[in-house]
Scaffold this motif. Structure first.
Motif, short mmCIF file in Angstrom:
data_model
loop_
_atom_site.label_atom_id
_atom_site.label_comp_id
_atom_site.label_asym_id
_atom_site.label_seq_id
_atom_site.Cartn_x
_atom_site.Cartn_y
_atom_site.Cartn_z
N ALA A 95 20.28 20.78 -57.07
CA ALA A 95 20.68 20.71 -55.64
C ALA A 95 22.13 20.84 -55.27
N ILE A 127 14.54 13.26 -55.58
CA ILE A 127 13.74 13.73 -54.38
C ILE A 127 14.54 13.66 -53.16
N LEU A 130 15.77 16.83 -51.19
CA LEU A 130 14.91 17.86 -50.41
C LEU A 130 14.87 17.92 -49.15
N GLU A 131 15.23 19.09 -48.66
CA GLU A 131 15.50 19.06 -47.27
C GLU A 131 14.79 18.51 -46.16
N THR A 148 21.44 19.47 -50.04
CA THR A 148 20.01 19.36 -49.76
C THR A 148 19.50 20.60 -50.39
N ASP A 151 12.79 23.24 -49.22
CA ASP A 151 11.75 22.77 -49.92
C ASP A 151 10.93 24.10 -50.85
N VAL A 154 11.67 24.56 -54.70
CA VAL A 154 11.10 23.71 -55.27
C VAL A 154 9.70 23.92 -55.56
N ASP A 155 9.12 24.36 -54.21
CA ASP A 155 7.48 24.83 -54.35
C ASP A 155 7.35 26.15 -55.43
N HIS A 208 5.23 13.45 -53.40
CA HIS A 208 5.44 14.89 -53.49
C HIS A 208 5.00 15.73 -54.87
N GLU A 212 2.45 18.75 -54.54
CA GLU A 212 2.70 20.13 -55.15
C GLU A 212 1.54 20.62 -56.08
N ARG A 263 7.72 20.42 -42.16
CA ARG A 263 6.82 19.33 -43.12
C ARG A 263 5.45 19.54 -42.86
#
Lengths: 371, 364
Positions: A95, A127, A130-131, A148, A151, A154-155, A208, A212, A263
């Motif tokens: 990040a 963690i 994460l935005e 940040t 997401d 990371v996905d 989280h 995922e 989200r």
């Protein structure tokens, strides 16, 4: 010809000191023993002896040195890594924001360059960066995390691995001075590293990671379903896809609204759209300050891969509902401030009017995050 | 952070908990979703670290099939050998509780929490052996495979088609002072085997289950610790959803949508109905069917009696740390008549720490 994209693996922790970097290096060592060509692209030692010992024998690509405002900074030298062309590159602190003047703004963008070049990347992340969790984490801990990461970055990781220790063990590490120097550790224990904060962050990290995994499984299922019989009446596709419309304004709280809407949309696998209603689409009737704020919000939404639109209309409520209908939106997300301040006794608040006009839609008034 | 004065009962509970804590050993569990994820390794490593820091650590039970790479971990630790019992021509290992109690170490490492002892043993199950050690003030560090937790067997069978013969109760695992998730990608578990996509999927599903169970345990512990300290604090580390039922609301849509979201977020799912006097027979019937649906969808149902229904709902929502509240249009228009001011504004303002989602009327 472009090489196949490198694999992307993230070690996810809930705070500094849980052992993400250690585990990343450990895996690097194991790969090296198996004969894989591994280099360190960036590693933050933080003066932790155990961790530093794990770098022994691993080649480190020299860092890029940059001067900014009279001070020297060091960043990963992505171009040098590309020239070195290893099979695997270890990149700490995903990040991280690069110092101004670096080739790229964010470290995750450097990582993307490596992945595109076919290099496998192992990286580490906490963690709280994460935005989509930014407001929640601020509300819980009182700390507004500045660095940040969207997401979707990371996905896209092929693997997300949770690095877990108990908060009790982590606090002991802090007390023993393993993570920070003595005075910094005392402050950390009192503030961010309370047992409750750590537990809450830890729970979120676990949830989280579980989410995922579920997303990946469901994406695979879909591929299998689509590859199979082209049954038009499949139960999955017959349900109308949800679409969430986020109604923003110039207030800072719009950022909260955007994160929350995105989200929820992600969890529902819904489409997501952010919209601003203005008497003119060029936003020229707004003060410079307000215009900049709106543009910043729209840019922020696009950064999170949300489609944006500016809708022309004098009457916010009716223009919004008309647009929502045209877009087949199933849900409208509005802020509390919007709901309150636009209210007039005579016509009813904008929210009341939206509710009345959009009788076929669901309307969500998003929580106010405060401490 | 508002500090509320604890009631005498709460104070008593706190003191009792502290006293229990003072004599009881601590239980620490490494949880993994399969064998070979590295649980035992983590357990032994913890033992080695504790020993290095001066704690008196012994090994009570260790799997024999761990292989030579644990040698450096076990080498420095004292072992209290298991009792060997021959059962049907097979040799069974039983924790030597008597020997451990006599030796009385600070910390005892016990592998394979879910293990049945042969008939005639001191305790039928290994977790009961562990409980005895804890009760005698010995801290236990142990490891368990998700697939051997009794209450998870239905879910496990759905994934693997198999049920475990030897299990440990989930309540015991939830009673742990500390739980650690040992998480690795499926590929690491399958090492040496040809990767089979169906197996990988199964492992992923088990992995998700293990992460969610660990998250739940962490959540419980978090709320307990807040309660014991008398701190009322909204954390929102877990989503919790509340559906407000009224006779004319589109309860089916709200409840079904709520269930779907609760499944996606793996979150708490509640429904509330505030009894209304003088309902018509038709409305009463509607309410009954809504409540039946709520039960069918496994909502935690609250039926309340209150003069001010909004206040009652909001109070419940706050007490239950609700993050998302579902209300129907009909609820709003009824409130409008109650001269509480603009009812929608009242809900929105009072429920400012929650998302309020307004649902359309049912189609006429």
């Amino acid at each position: 010809m472009t090489p196949p994209r490198g694999r992307f693996k993230i070690f996810l922790g809930y705070a500094a000191g849980v052992g993400k970097t250690y585990q990343m290096l450990e895996e690097g060592q194991e790969l090296r023993r198996k004969g894989v060509d591994v280099v360190i692209g960036y590693f933050e030692p933080h003066g932790r002896k155990d961790t530093i010992a794990r770098t022994e024998g691993l080649e480190a690509v020299p860092r890029l040195k940059l001067e900014y405002r009279g001070a020297m900074f060091e960043e990963m030298d992505t171009e040098a890594v590309l020239r070195r062309k290893p099979q695997v590159c270890l990149v700490d602190e995903l990040a991280h924001t690069n110092v101004p003047g670096s080739p790229r703004l964010k470290r995750w963008q450097d990582v993307h360059v490596l992945l595109d070049a076919g290099i496998t990347v192992l990286s580490s992340l906490n963690i709280q960066h994460l935005e989509s969790l930014n407001d929640q984490i601020w509300q819980m801990t009182g700390v507004r995390v500045r660095e940040t990461i969207p997401d979707w970055v990371v996905d896209q990781a092929d693997e997300l691995v949770v690095v877990d220790v108990t908060p009790r063990a982590l606090r002991h590490r802090l007390e023993r001075g393993v993570i920070y120097s003595r005075d910094k550790a005392d402050k950390a224990l009192e503030n961010f590293f309370t047992e409750q904060n750590l537990s809450a962050l830890r729970e979120i990290a676990m949830r989280h990671a579980a989410h995922e995994i579920e997303e990946k499984l469901s994406a695979e299922e879909q591929v299998i379903a689509e590859a199979g019989a082209q049954s038009s009446a499949s139960a999955v596709s017959s349900r109308r896809k949800e679409c969430i419309l986020i109604c923003i304004d110039e207030r800072p709280s719009s950022a909260v609204l955007i994160r929350r809407g995105k989200r929820v949309a992600d969890y529902l696998r819904a489409d997501c759209l952010a919209v601003y209603v203005s008497p003119d689409s060029a936003l020229s009737s707004l003060s410079q300050e307000a215009r900049e704020a709106v543009e910043r919000h729209l840019g922020f939404a696009r950064n999170l891969r949300i489609q944006t639109a500016v809708v022309e209309g004098e009457d916010v409520a009716s223009s919004l509902v008309k647009f929502a209908r045209a877009q087949n939106a199933t849900q409208i997300f509005m802020g509390r401030s919007l709901a309150k301040s636009w209210g007039t006794r005579l016509r009813g608040s904008t929210l009341n009017r939206v509710v009345r006009l959009a009788r076929d839609m669901e309307i969500t008034i998003v929580a106010e995050r405060r401490r | 952070v508002p500090n509320t004065r604890p009631s005498p009962e709460e104070l008593l509970r706190r003191i009792e908990a502290e006293e229990r804590q003072a004599v009881r050993g601590r239980l620490k569990i490494f949880l993994g979703y399969a064998s070979r994820v590295g649980k035992s390794h983590r357990m032994l490593d913890e033992g080695r670290r504790r020993k290095q820091r001066g704690q008196d650590v012994v090994i009570g039970a260790i799997q024999s099939r761990l292989g030579p790479d644990v040698e450096p971990l076990t080498g420095t630790l004292e072992v209290i050998p298991c009792l060997k019992v021959r059962m049907d021509g097979k040799e069974e290992e039983v924790l030597d509780v008597v020997a451990i109690l006599r030796r009385h170490p600070q910390v005892c490492l016990v592998d394979e929490l879910a293990h049945d002892n042969p008939p005639g043993s001191r305790n039928p199950k290994r977790w009961q052996d562990i409980k005895e050690l804890l009760d005698n003030g010995i801290t236990v560090v142990t490891a368990v495979n998700l697939q051997y937790i009794a209450e998870q067997q239905d879910a496990i069978e759905k994934i693997t088609g198999k049920r475990a013969k030897q299990t440990a109760p989930e309540a015991f695992i939830r009673s742990a002072d500390e739980i650690v998730i040992v998480d690795v990608p499926p590929e690491d578990v399958q090492q040496g085997e040809p990767a089979n996509p169906a197996d990988t999927r199964r492992f992923s599903e088990l992995r998700e289950l293990a992460l969610l169970l660990a998250a739940e345990v962490v959540d419980e512990q978090l709320h307990q610790s807040l309660k014991l300290q008398g701190v009322e604090m909204f954390l929102g580390s877990q989503e919790r959803l509340l559906v407000c039922i009224t006779p004319r609301s589109n309860a089916r849509r709200m409840l079904e949508s709520g269930r779907r979201i609760a499944d996606r977020f793996h979150c708490g799912f509640l429904a509330v109905y505030v009894r209304q006097p003088g309902l018509s027979e038709a409305d009463q019937k509607l309410v009954e069917s809504h409540l039946a649906l709520a039960r069918e969808l496994c909502a935690q149902l609250h039926v309340l009696d209150a003069k001010d229904s909004i206040a009652a709902i909001l109070e419940l929502a706050r007490a239950e740390s609700i993050t998302q509240m579902f209300v129907g249009h009909s609820l709003i228009s009824r409130w409008r008549e109650l001269l509480f001011g603009n009812p929608l504004d009242r809900v929105i303002q009072a429920a400012e720490s929650m998302d309020v989602r307004i649902f359309p009327h049912p189609a006429p």
